[in-house]
Design a protein around this motif. Structure first.
Motif, PDB file in Angstrom:
ATOM      1  N   PHE A  99     -65.029 -81.215 -75.313  1.00  0.00           N
ATOM      2  CA  PHE A  99     -63.734 -80.621 -75.641  1.00  0.00           C
ATOM      3  C   PHE A  99     -63.771 -79.272 -76.347  1.00  0.00           C
ATOM      4  O   PHE A  99     -62.782 -78.547 -76.325  1.00  0.00           O
ATOM      5  N   SER A 100     -64.870 -78.918 -76.991  1.00  0.00           N
ATOM      6  CA  SER A 100     -64.772 -77.750 -77.877  1.00  0.00           C
ATOM      7  C   SER A 100     -65.930 -76.773 -77.814  1.00  0.00           C
ATOM      8  O   SER A 100     -66.064 -75.923 -78.699  1.00  0.00           O
ATOM      9  N   LYS A 101     -66.763 -76.850 -76.793  1.00  0.00           N
ATOM     10  CA  LYS A 101     -67.919 -75.943 -76.759  1.00  0.00           C
ATOM     11  C   LYS A 101     -67.510 -74.480 -76.612  1.00  0.00           C
ATOM     12  O   LYS A 101     -68.285 -73.583 -76.941  1.00  0.00           O
ATOM     13  N   ASP A 102     -66.280 -74.231 -76.135  1.00  0.00           N
ATOM     14  CA  ASP A 102     -65.813 -72.857 -75.984  1.00  0.00           C
ATOM     15  C   ASP A 102     -64.940 -72.409 -77.156  1.00  0.00           C
ATOM     16  O   ASP A 102     -64.420 -71.291 -77.156  1.00  0.00           O
ATOM     17  N   VAL A 103     -64.761 -73.283 -78.150  1.00  0.00           N
ATOM     18  CA  VAL A 103     -63.965 -72.942 -79.337  1.00  0.00           C
ATOM     19  C   VAL A 103     -64.934 -72.634 -80.471  1.00  0.00           C
ATOM     20  O   VAL A 103     -65.682 -73.508 -80.909  1.00  0.00           O
ATOM     21  N   PRO A 104     -64.968 -71.402 -80.954  1.00  0.00           N
ATOM     22  CA  PRO A 104     -65.978 -71.014 -81.950  1.00  0.00           C
ATOM     23  C   PRO A 104     -65.806 -71.724 -83.287  1.00  0.00           C
ATOM     24  O   PRO A 104     -64.710 -72.105 -83.691  1.00  0.00           O
ATOM     25  N   ILE A 154     -56.516 -77.656 -82.844  1.00  0.00           N
ATOM     26  CA  ILE A 154     -55.603 -78.804 -82.863  1.00  0.00           C
ATOM     27  C   ILE A 154     -55.896 -79.737 -81.700  1.00  0.00           C
ATOM     28  O   ILE A 154     -56.020 -80.959 -81.866  1.00  0.00           O
ATOM     29  N   ARG A 155     -56.022 -79.186 -80.510  1.00  0.00           N
ATOM     30  CA  ARG A 155     -56.247 -80.015 -79.327  1.00  0.00           C
ATOM     31  C   ARG A 155     -57.559 -80.791 -79.439  1.00  0.00           C
ATOM     32  O   ARG A 155     -57.599 -81.995 -79.156  1.00  0.00           O
ATOM     33  N   ILE A 156     -58.625 -80.110 -79.844  1.00  0.00           N
ATOM     34  CA  ILE A 156     -59.909 -80.796 -79.884  1.00  0.00           C
ATOM     35  C   ILE A 156     -59.937 -81.836 -81.004  1.00  0.00           C
ATOM     36  O   ILE A 156     -60.592 -82.879 -80.875  1.00  0.00           O
ATOM     37  N   GLY A 157     -59.225 -81.568 -82.085  1.00  0.00           N
ATOM     38  CA  GLY A 157     -59.113 -82.565 -83.145  1.00  0.00           C
ATOM     39  C   GLY A 157     -58.385 -83.801 -82.666  1.00  0.00           C
ATOM     40  O   GLY A 157     -58.771 -84.932 -82.979  1.00  0.00           O
ATOM     41  N   ILE A 158     -57.322 -83.601 -81.887  1.00  0.00           N
ATOM     42  CA  ILE A 158     -56.567 -84.725 -81.338  1.00  0.00           C
ATOM     43  C   ILE A 158     -57.418 -85.527 -80.365  1.00  0.00           C
ATOM     44  O   ILE A 158     -57.403 -86.768 -80.377  1.00  0.00           O
TER      45      ILE A 158
END
Length: 210
Positions: A99-104, A154-158
């Motif tokens: 979910f989050s490899k592209d979110v720094p 927010i999205r990756i936390g959810i």
């Protein structure tokens, strides 16, 4: 690693924890082999992060269990089963890849303090389900307001909250572990715990990275 691959491995790990929790050492070996295979898929790029999550997650969870927040059906050597730290390391990497490899994210010393602070909050107040829920809600809002968490997270936390809570719920129903105070098998604060734990761990596992 593709999102679908990460989620399949996550699901297989959950099934293994449901089916084999009575066999602590064999499950440790199974999850260890699975972790090696998962890390090899990405040519070991996540090895350091995996090991950091394994150590930090393992210490936090053993502390919470020692304080009485929850307990495992089969843990013969330490407060948690031997496979638990491996599960922490792998779940962190798999959720990151899914979910989050592209979110720094950057390493933060505060993240370590937050990780252990949250652990003590849960451990000391384990019998006060609504109090912990309120504390997690306040901390979540405050960390966004202070811009420690980014809105892009927010999205990756959810997603972490959903997958983490579902994983724990099915493991609890199967008999692997149980919380000392929970109205519905899993505590009401668990989704927010997973939400924060994942966003915090993202910052912990990047220690030493630019």
């Amino acid at each position: 690693m593709k999102t679908s691959t990460a989620l399949i491995i996550f699901a297989l790990g959950t099934i293994a924890m449901m089916a084999f929790y009575s066999y602590e050492i064999p499950l440790f070996i199974v999850l260890g082999i699975g972790s090696i295979a998962a890390l090899a898929i990405d040519k070991w790029k996540n090895l350091k992060r995996f090991l950091i999550a394994l150590v930090v997650g393992g210490i936090c969870e053993n502390t919470a269990v020692a304080l009485g927040a929850w307990n495992y059906t089969n843990a013969a050597f330490i407060f948690t089963p031997l496979w638990l730290p491996v599960g922490w390391g792998m779940s962190t990497i798999l959720l990151e890849e899914a979910f989050s490899k592209d979110v720094p994210a950057k390493f933060s010393k505060r993240a370590i303090a937050l990780a252990f602070g949250g652990t003590l909050l849960v451990g000391i107040n384990a019998s006060h389900e609504f109090f912990i829920l309120g504390c997690f809600a306040f901390v979540t809002i405050a960390l966004f307001a202070l811009k420690y968490y980014k809105m892009t997270e927010i999205r990756i936390g959810i997603m972490a909250a959903i997958f983490g809570t579902v994983m724990e719920s099915v493991c609890i129903i199967s008999g692997n572990w149980q919380y000392s105070a929970a109205m519905f098998w899993t505590p009401l604060w668990l989704p927010l715990c997973w939400f924060n734990a994942f966003l915090i761990m993202r910052r912990v596992i990047r220690i030493g990275e630019k």
